[in-house]
Design a protein around this motif. Structure first.
Motif, mmCIF file in Angstrom:
data_model
loop_
_atom_site.group_PDB
_atom_site.id
_atom_site.type_symbol
_atom_site.label_atom_id
_atom_site.label_comp_id
_atom_site.label_asym_id
_atom_site.label_seq_id
_atom_site.Cartn_x
_atom_site.Cartn_y
_atom_site.Cartn_z
ATOM 1 N N LEU A 98 0.775 -0.933 -0.005
ATOM 2 C CA LEU A 98 -0.030 -0.046 0.087
ATOM 3 C C LEU A 98 1.005 1.190 -0.139
ATOM 4 N N PHE A 99 1.972 1.086 0.124
ATOM 5 C CA PHE A 99 3.231 2.177 0.351
ATOM 6 C C PHE A 99 3.563 2.502 -1.304
ATOM 7 N N THR A 100 3.767 3.740 -1.626
ATOM 8 C CA THR A 100 4.183 3.922 -3.182
ATOM 9 C C THR A 100 5.624 4.432 -2.997
ATOM 10 N N TYR A 101 6.383 3.915 -3.807
ATOM 11 C CA TYR A 101 7.942 4.169 -3.980
ATOM 12 C C TYR A 101 8.047 5.246 -4.867
ATOM 13 N N VAL A 102 8.548 6.656 -4.529
ATOM 14 C CA VAL A 102 8.458 7.716 -5.692
ATOM 15 C C VAL A 102 9.954 7.963 -5.824
ATOM 16 N N HIS A 103 10.650 7.540 -7.082
ATOM 17 C CA HIS A 103 11.927 7.556 -7.373
ATOM 18 C C HIS A 103 12.560 8.752 -7.312
ATOM 19 N N SER A 104 11.617 9.751 -7.829
ATOM 20 C CA SER A 104 12.061 11.179 -8.188
ATOM 21 C C SER A 104 12.799 11.616 -6.403
ATOM 22 N N MET A 105 12.158 11.154 -5.598
ATOM 23 C CA MET A 105 12.133 11.843 -4.314
ATOM 24 C C MET A 105 13.152 10.734 -3.326
ATOM 25 N N ASP A 106 13.296 9.584 -3.843
ATOM 26 C CA ASP A 106 13.656 8.614 -3.042
ATOM 27 C C ASP A 106 13.014 8.300 -1.602
ATOM 28 N N ALA A 107 11.827 8.215 -1.779
ATOM 29 C CA ALA A 107 11.096 7.988 -0.508
ATOM 30 C C ALA A 107 9.691 7.442 -0.972
ATOM 31 N N TYR A 108 8.913 7.043 0.339
ATOM 32 C CA TYR A 108 8.010 6.168 0.218
ATOM 33 C C TYR A 108 6.491 7.116 0.419
ATOM 34 N N ALA A 109 5.466 7.035 -0.196
ATOM 35 C CA ALA A 109 4.192 7.635 0.262
ATOM 36 C C ALA A 109 3.382 6.472 0.861
ATOM 37 N N CYS A 110 2.867 7.037 2.137
ATOM 38 C CA CYS A 110 1.926 6.118 2.731
ATOM 39 C C CYS A 110 0.513 6.135 2.168
ATOM 40 N N PRO A 111 -0.384 5.225 2.675
ATOM 41 C CA PRO A 111 -1.662 5.450 2.046
ATOM 42 C C PRO A 111 -2.306 6.701 2.325
ATOM 43 N N GLY A 113 -0.830 9.545 2.465
ATOM 44 C CA GLY A 113 -0.103 10.686 1.907
ATOM 45 C C GLY A 113 1.313 11.274 2.666
ATOM 46 N N CYS A 114 1.572 10.642 3.774
ATOM 47 C CA CYS A 114 2.678 11.134 4.385
ATOM 48 C C CYS A 114 3.912 10.462 3.983
ATOM 49 N N LYS A 115 4.893 11.342 3.781
ATOM 50 C CA LYS A 115 6.260 10.708 3.360
ATOM 51 C C LYS A 115 7.117 9.998 4.442
ATOM 52 N N LEU A 116 7.689 8.850 3.893
ATOM 53 C CA LEU A 116 8.694 8.164 4.669
ATOM 54 C C LEU A 116 10.327 8.296 3.838
ATOM 55 N N SER A 117 11.114 9.068 4.577
ATOM 56 C CA SER A 117 12.176 9.421 4.121
ATOM 57 C C SER A 117 13.343 8.440 4.292
ATOM 58 N N TYR A 118 14.366 8.771 3.568
ATOM 59 C CA TYR A 118 15.642 7.487 3.749
ATOM 60 C C TYR A 118 16.210 7.805 5.107
ATOM 61 N N ALA A 119 16.636 6.609 5.684
ATOM 62 C CA ALA A 119 17.145 6.972 6.965
ATOM 63 C C ALA A 119 18.609 6.206 7.296
ATOM 64 N N TYR A 126 20.019 -3.285 2.307
ATOM 65 C CA TYR A 126 18.363 -2.959 2.462
ATOM 66 C C TYR A 126 18.273 -1.446 2.971
ATOM 67 N N ARG A 127 17.779 -0.568 2.130
ATOM 68 C CA ARG A 127 17.772 0.870 2.552
ATOM 69 C C ARG A 127 16.370 0.885 3.492
ATOM 70 N N HIS A 128 16.517 1.558 4.480
ATOM 71 C CA HIS A 128 15.314 1.746 5.382
ATOM 72 C C HIS A 128 14.772 3.342 5.201
ATOM 73 N N TYR A 129 13.481 3.248 5.135
ATOM 74 C CA TYR A 129 12.540 4.587 5.242
ATOM 75 C C TYR A 129 11.729 4.672 6.306
ATOM 76 N N LYS A 130 11.533 5.868 6.823
ATOM 77 C CA LYS A 130 11.002 6.098 8.063
ATOM 78 C C LYS A 130 10.128 7.281 8.164
ATOM 79 N N SER A 131 8.912 7.192 8.638
ATOM 80 C CA SER A 131 7.992 8.264 8.562
ATOM 81 C C SER A 131 8.333 9.111 9.899
ATOM 82 N N SER A 154 8.291 1.909 9.496
ATOM 83 C CA SER A 154 9.482 1.807 8.718
ATOM 84 C C SER A 154 9.379 0.798 7.564
ATOM 85 N N ILE A 155 9.929 1.269 6.402
ATOM 86 C CA ILE A 155 9.707 0.522 5.207
ATOM 87 C C ILE A 155 11.166 -0.095 4.748
ATOM 88 N N ALA A 156 11.572 -1.191 4.402
ATOM 89 C CA ALA A 156 12.927 -1.740 3.681
ATOM 90 C C ALA A 156 12.652 -1.945 2.250
#
Length: 235
Positions: A98-111, A113-119, A126-131, A154-156
């Motif tokens: 349900l989380f969408t990876y946005v290549h241009s931002m190198d981040a995930y968008a949660c259902p 609409g919040c951003k999970l940034s690279y941590a 594995y690259r970990h992304y956190k809200s 957190s999303i890996a």
């Protein structure tokens, strides 16, 4: 031993066949606890060197679906299709899909609409992304998204996930669907014939070297029979 495999002392035959005539081009024996993906690239290289033919496309089952294999074959210009892998466990109420990876931002968008940034990136690649905790604090999905002890989701994502996505996309194409469907008529049938018609269900002697000899003889027998059948149809 691997999951869903019988317990005990076994051998595995890592076999390759061509898609046109179903000739066995390679057979390689390992211990039963060696994962299918471990010897694959090495055996593929052996075949390329031995027969001097380009490998245009390959169809593999889900056991070979690793980032390293996908990346190597994609870089070689090989069209790859593989079976999908379904992992048990994880968050079933708000799963990763349900989380969408946005290549241009190198981040995930949660259902929501919040951003999970690279941590960070761990040692396994594995690259970990956190809200942000403040974004999740009053979220209506908060109780289902992560445990009460945590403050953020957190999303890996593996560093070679893009290579795996290319392989997934190949399978959705008409040629990819056709190629993967051939597996049941080629490699699966080759194994079935070896077991049912050539006594390949059991090892006749102990030791990997002895079982490898049995595999060579079995493969040679199957290939000779197939050659004779093809030649008889041409006369």
């Amino acid at each position: 031993m691997r999951n869903q495999k019988p317990q005990g002392f076994f051998y595995l035959d890592h076999r390759t066949v061509d898609a046109k005539y179903n000739f066995i081009t390679d057979t390689y024996i390992t211990a039963g606890n060696v994962h299918d993906a471990v010897p694959y690239l090495e055996r593929l290289a052996v075949q390329k060197q031995k027969f001097e033919f380009p490998v245009e496309a390959v169809a593999l089952d889900a056991g070979y679906f690793t980032g390293h294999i996908c990346k190597t074959l994609n870089e070689a210009g090989t069209f790859v299709v593989m079976g999908s892998r379904r992992f048990k466990g994880g968050n079933t109420k708000v799963p990763k899909r349900l989380f969408t990876y946005v290549h241009s931002m190198d981040a995930y968008a949660c259902p929501m609409g919040c951003k999970l940034s690279y941590a960070t990136t761990d040692r396994d690649g594995y690259r970990h992304y956190k809200s942000r905790p403040q974004d999740c604090e009053n979220c209506p999905l908060r109780s289902d998204c992560f445990s009460a002890k945590s403050k953020q989701r957190s999303i890996a994502r593996h560093i070679w996930e893009d290579e795996k996505e290319k392989v997934r996309a190949n399978k959705r194409t008409p040629s990819g669907k056709k190629l993967y469907k051939l597996r049941s008529q080629t490699i699966e049938r080759s194994y079935a014939d070896a077991k049912e018609l050539h006594g390949f269900r059991y090892a006749r002697r102990r030791g990997r070297k002895s079982v490898q000899e049995q595999a060579y003889l079995t493969a040679a027998t199957q290939n000779i029979k197939k050659m004779a059948l093809l030649l008889s149809r041409r006369t």
